[in-house]
Design an enzyme around this catalytic site. Structure first.
Site, mmCIF file in Angstrom:
data_model
loop_
_atom_site.group_PDB
_atom_site.id
_atom_site.type_symbol
_atom_site.label_atom_id
_atom_site.label_comp_id
_atom_site.label_asym_id
_atom_site.label_seq_id
_atom_site.Cartn_x
_atom_site.Cartn_y
_atom_site.Cartn_z
ATOM 1 N N ASP A 198 45.526 42.759 30.946
ATOM 2 C CA ASP A 198 44.689 42.055 29.972
ATOM 3 C C ASP A 198 45.142 40.602 29.834
ATOM 4 O O ASP A 198 46.340 40.329 29.721
ATOM 5 C CB ASP A 198 44.776 42.713 28.596
ATOM 6 C CG ASP A 198 44.298 44.157 28.609
ATOM 7 O OD1 ASP A 198 43.471 44.480 29.481
ATOM 8 O OD2 ASP A 198 44.752 44.937 27.754
ATOM 9 N N ASP A 222 42.184 43.972 34.613
ATOM 10 C CA ASP A 222 41.602 44.816 33.579
ATOM 11 C C ASP A 222 40.755 43.948 32.660
ATOM 12 O O ASP A 222 39.942 43.175 33.134
ATOM 13 C CB ASP A 222 42.701 45.553 32.812
ATOM 14 C CG ASP A 222 42.157 46.730 32.012
ATOM 15 O OD1 ASP A 222 40.962 47.035 32.128
ATOM 16 O OD2 ASP A 222 42.924 47.331 31.251
ATOM 17 N N ASP A 264 41.183 42.557 24.919
ATOM 18 C CA ASP A 264 41.193 43.965 24.544
ATOM 19 C C ASP A 264 41.884 44.198 23.206
ATOM 20 O O ASP A 264 42.892 43.551 22.883
ATOM 21 C CB ASP A 264 41.903 44.798 25.608
ATOM 22 C CG ASP A 264 41.001 45.116 26.790
ATOM 23 O OD1 ASP A 264 39.911 44.530 26.884
ATOM 24 O OD2 ASP A 264 41.396 45.948 27.617
ATOM 25 N N ARG A 301 31.301 45.305 29.449
ATOM 26 C CA ARG A 301 32.173 45.148 28.284
ATOM 27 C C ARG A 301 32.144 43.729 27.719
ATOM 28 O O ARG A 301 33.143 43.014 27.749
ATOM 29 C CB ARG A 301 33.610 45.554 28.609
ATOM 30 C CG ARG A 301 33.756 46.966 29.106
ATOM 31 C CD ARG A 301 35.209 47.376 29.270
ATOM 32 N NE ARG A 301 35.325 48.746 29.747
ATOM 33 C CZ ARG A 301 36.476 49.394 29.928
ATOM 34 N NH1 ARG A 301 37.613 48.771 29.666
ATOM 35 N NH2 ARG A 301 36.486 50.637 30.364
#
Length: 525
Positions: free
Chosen positions: A161, A190, A194, A243
Site C-alpha cells: 500500500d 496492492d 487502504d 476500488r
C-alpha cells in the site's frame, strides 16, 4: 564529518550552522504547519490539527523522519516534519525511543499522535516505500508523492500500500498527494490508499491516484465493518482497475472527484456501506458505482454526477451496477459544512489543484482555484461540533413568467422513478392543470422523452393547485448522458444551455411535502 543520521533542522544564525556541522538538531525559530485546515470527516471528532504548535524539523531521509519521532518528549508531543528529496529503503532504518515504534523499510507512524509530514522545497518523494499508520491519531500528510510500493517482488514495503492505515486509527487528513504505481496486482502492487480494522474520521483531498490495479479500500473483508466516516473530495483517479474506493460497511462522502479510465469497477459499496456520491465527473469508465463481486450489498445516495462515456455490465448474483441512471438507494447525513463545485467544472478544477507540487491550491466552491495563505502557519482549529449544514453556491430561483413558443412535451412520452397512488406520468404532458404526477415520497424524478433528439433550453415545472411551493432542491438532467444541465430550488421556468437530447429528467432531491407536478413543459428557445 559524515552525519550518522541525516536530520537537518532549520534555524537562524550561527547556532544553526554549528548544529549542521556536528549533526545536532535544533528547533526552527519559527514553526510552520500544514497549509489550510482539515476538511470533511477529518474535521469532526475533535478535528485534525497534526503537529500544529510543535517544533518543526527538516528531514532528507526516512531515518531522519523516524529520528524526529523518536526524540520527542512523548509519543503525543506535537511535531511538524518537513521532508525534502527522495525517501527510500536505502535511507530508512529503524530508530528506537520511548516516543516511537518504528521499522526499517517503511515510514512507521505507530502508536503516536499529533504529527504533520509535509513536503517542502523541491518536493518529497517516497520511492518504493510506503507510509504505514497504525494505532495512531491526529496525523496530517500533505504535499508528498508515494510511488511504486510493492507487496511482492523486490523491494517490498507496507504490504504493497502507498498509504495504509489499520488498527484503531482516528482523524487523519491526507491532502495534495500523488499516489501511483507502475501496474496492478500481477506486478506486485496492492492498494494506493487502504484502511482496515477500525479506521475512522479520515479525509483524502486534492490527491492524484493513478496507474494502479487498486485505488483503495475501507475494510479488509466483508466482516471488517468497523471502519467509516471517510471523505474523498477533489481527487483525480486515472487508469485504475477498481476500488475507487471499495467500501465494506461504514459511511463515505465522495464529492467533486474526477474519474477517468476506470477499467473494471469504480465506487464499490458493499457489506452494508452507505456512500454519498455528489457532483463527481466520470469519463471513459465502466461500472462506476454499485455492488460488485459479492452478494452482500451496499447502498448509495447520488446527486449531480456527470457520466461521460460510461458503460455498464449486466446485473448478476454478485454484480449490481447502479447504472445507467444511478438512482439513490439510501440517504446519508453529512455532519460538516462543505462547498460543492458543479460537476461540469470538476475536471478543470481538479487538474489545476490535485496532487503534490501543484501549489497547494484549492477550489473556492465556485469552480475557481485559490492559492493557499501566504504564510504556511495555521491558527484556526476545527470545531468539535461542526455545523450540519452544507455551504453551496446558491442557484437562482426559476422564473415564474410563462414561456412563449411551442411546448414540445405535448405528444411526447413520459416516465419516472415512482408515482403516488392515483397519479400518472402522462398527467404532466396532458395540458391540464387538474391532473398531476406525484412521487411515492417527497423525492423522485419525472422525465419527458422523444423518439428523436430535440434541442431543449427551457423547461417549465408547474405545480398543481393546493401544492405550490412544495418542491425544494432539484436537478435538470440530460438522461441520455447523465449530465446535470441545471440545479436549483423551487418550481417555475428553468433556463440552461441548449442541449440536443432524447430524454430530459427533472429530479426532485428535496421537498417540504409530497410534490404534485401538474405540467412538465419543454421548449427549444
Amino acid at each position: 564529518m559524515k552525519r550518522a543520521v541525516a536530520l537537518r533542522l532549520l534555524a537562524a544564525g550561527a547556532a544553526a550552522a554549528t548544529a549542521a556541522a556536528i549533526g545536532m538538531a535544533l528547533p526552527m525559530t519559527q514553526a510552520s504547519a500544514a497549509v489550510g485546515a482539515a476538511t470533511g470527516f477529518a474535521s469532526v471528532n475533535g478535528g485534525t490539527t497534526g503537529g500544529a504548535g510543535g517544533a518543526t524539523v527538516r528531514a532528507t531521509t526516512g531515518t531522519a523522519i523516524h529520528t524526529a519521532l523518536c526524540t520527542r518528549a512523548s509519543s503525543s508531543t506535537p511535531i511538524i516534519i518537513e521532508v525534502v528529496g527522495t525517501i527510500n529503503h536505502g535511507n530508512t532504518a529503524k530508530v528506537s525511543g520511548n516516543s516511537c515504534n518504528t521499522a526499517a523499510g517503511v515510514i512507521e507512524l505507530k502508536e503516536i499522535s499529533n504529527v504533520t509530514i509535509i513536503g517542502v522545497g523541491g518536493g518529497a518523494v517516497f520511492d518504493q516505500l510506503g507510509i504505514h499508520i497504525r494505532d495512531s491519531s491526529n496525523i496530517i500528510i500533505q504535499n508528498v508523492t508515494v510511488r511504486n510500493v510493492k507487496k511482492s517482488g523486490s523491494p517490498t514495503s507496507n504490504g504493497g500500500d502507498a498509504i495504509g492505515m489499520e488498527s484503531t486509527v482516528r482523524n487523519i487528513w491526507v491532502d495534495h498527494v500523488t499516489l501511483e504505481a507502475s501496474g496492478g496486482e500481477s506486478e506486485g502492487f496492492d492498494g494506493l490508499f487502504d484502511m482496515k480494522d477500525n479506521v475512522q474520521y479520515v479525509t483524502l483531498s486534492y490527491a492524484i491516484l493513478r496507474n494502479s490495479g487498486r485505488g483503495g479500500l475501507i475494510g479488509s473483508s466483508e466482516s471488517d465493518r468497523s471502519n467509516g466516516f471517510i471523505t474523498f473530495h477533489h481527487n483525480y483517479y486515472s487508469n485504475i482497475d477498481s476500488r475507487t474506493p471499495l467500501l465494506r460497511g461504514g459511511v463515505a462522502h465522495i464529492y467533486n472527484n474526477y474519474y477517468e479510465n476506470l477499467h473494471e469497477s469504480g465506487i464499490n459499496s458493499r457489506a452494508g456501506a452507505k456512500a454519498k456520491v455528489d457532483s463527481n465527473y466520470f469519463k471513459d469508465s465502466k461500472d462506476i458505482l454499485g455492488t460488485f463481486y459479492t452478494s452482500e450489498a451496499g447502498t448509495w445516495q447520488t446527486s449531480g454526477n456527470i457520466l461521460d462515456n460510461v458503460t455498464w455490465s449486466a446485473v448478476g448474483s454478485e454484480n449490481n451496477p447502479a447504472g445507467p441512471s444511478m438512482p439513490s438507494t439510501t440517504t446519508v447525513s453529512i455532519p460538516y459544512s462543505y462547498s460543492l463545485d458543479g460537476a461540469s467544472c470538476v475536471p478543470a478544477i481538479v487538474r489545476q489543484t490535485a496532487g503534490a507540487n501543484t501549489g497547494l491550491q484549492t477550489s473556492n466552491g465556485s469552480c475557481t482555484p485559490q492559492s493557499p495563505p501566504a504564510s504556511p502557519s495555521r491558527t484556526a482549529s476545527p470545531s468539535a461540533s461542526p455545523s450540519p449544514s452544507r455551504s453551496t453556491t446558491p442557484s437562482p430561483s426559476p422564473s415564474t413568467s410563462q414561456p412563449t413558443g411551442t411546448n414540445l412535451s405535448i405528444g411526447a412520452g413520459a416516465d419516472g422513478s415512482s408515482k403516488g397512488g392515483g397519479t400518472s406520468y402522462g398527467n404532466v404532458l396532458d395540458g391540464s392543470m387538474t391532473t398531476f404526477w406525484s412521487p411515492s415520497g417527497t423525492t423522485g424524478e419525472i422525465s419527458i422523452k422523444w423518439s428523436s433528439a430535440k434541442s431543449i433550453s427551457r423547461i417549465n415545472i408547474r405545480e398543481a393547485s393546493g401544492a405550490t411551493g412544495l418542491i425544494g432542491a432539484w436537478q435538470v438532467v440530460n438522461a441520455d448522458t447523465g449530465a446535470v444541465l441545471k440545479s436549483g430550488s423551487g418550481a417555475g421556468v428553468i433556463t440552461f444551455s441548449a442541449t440536443s437530447l432524447k430524454k430530459i429528467t427533472f429530479k426532485i432531491t428535496s421537498a417540504s411535502g409530497t410534490p404534485k407536478v401538474a405540467e412538465y413543459e419543454t421548449y427549444a428557445l
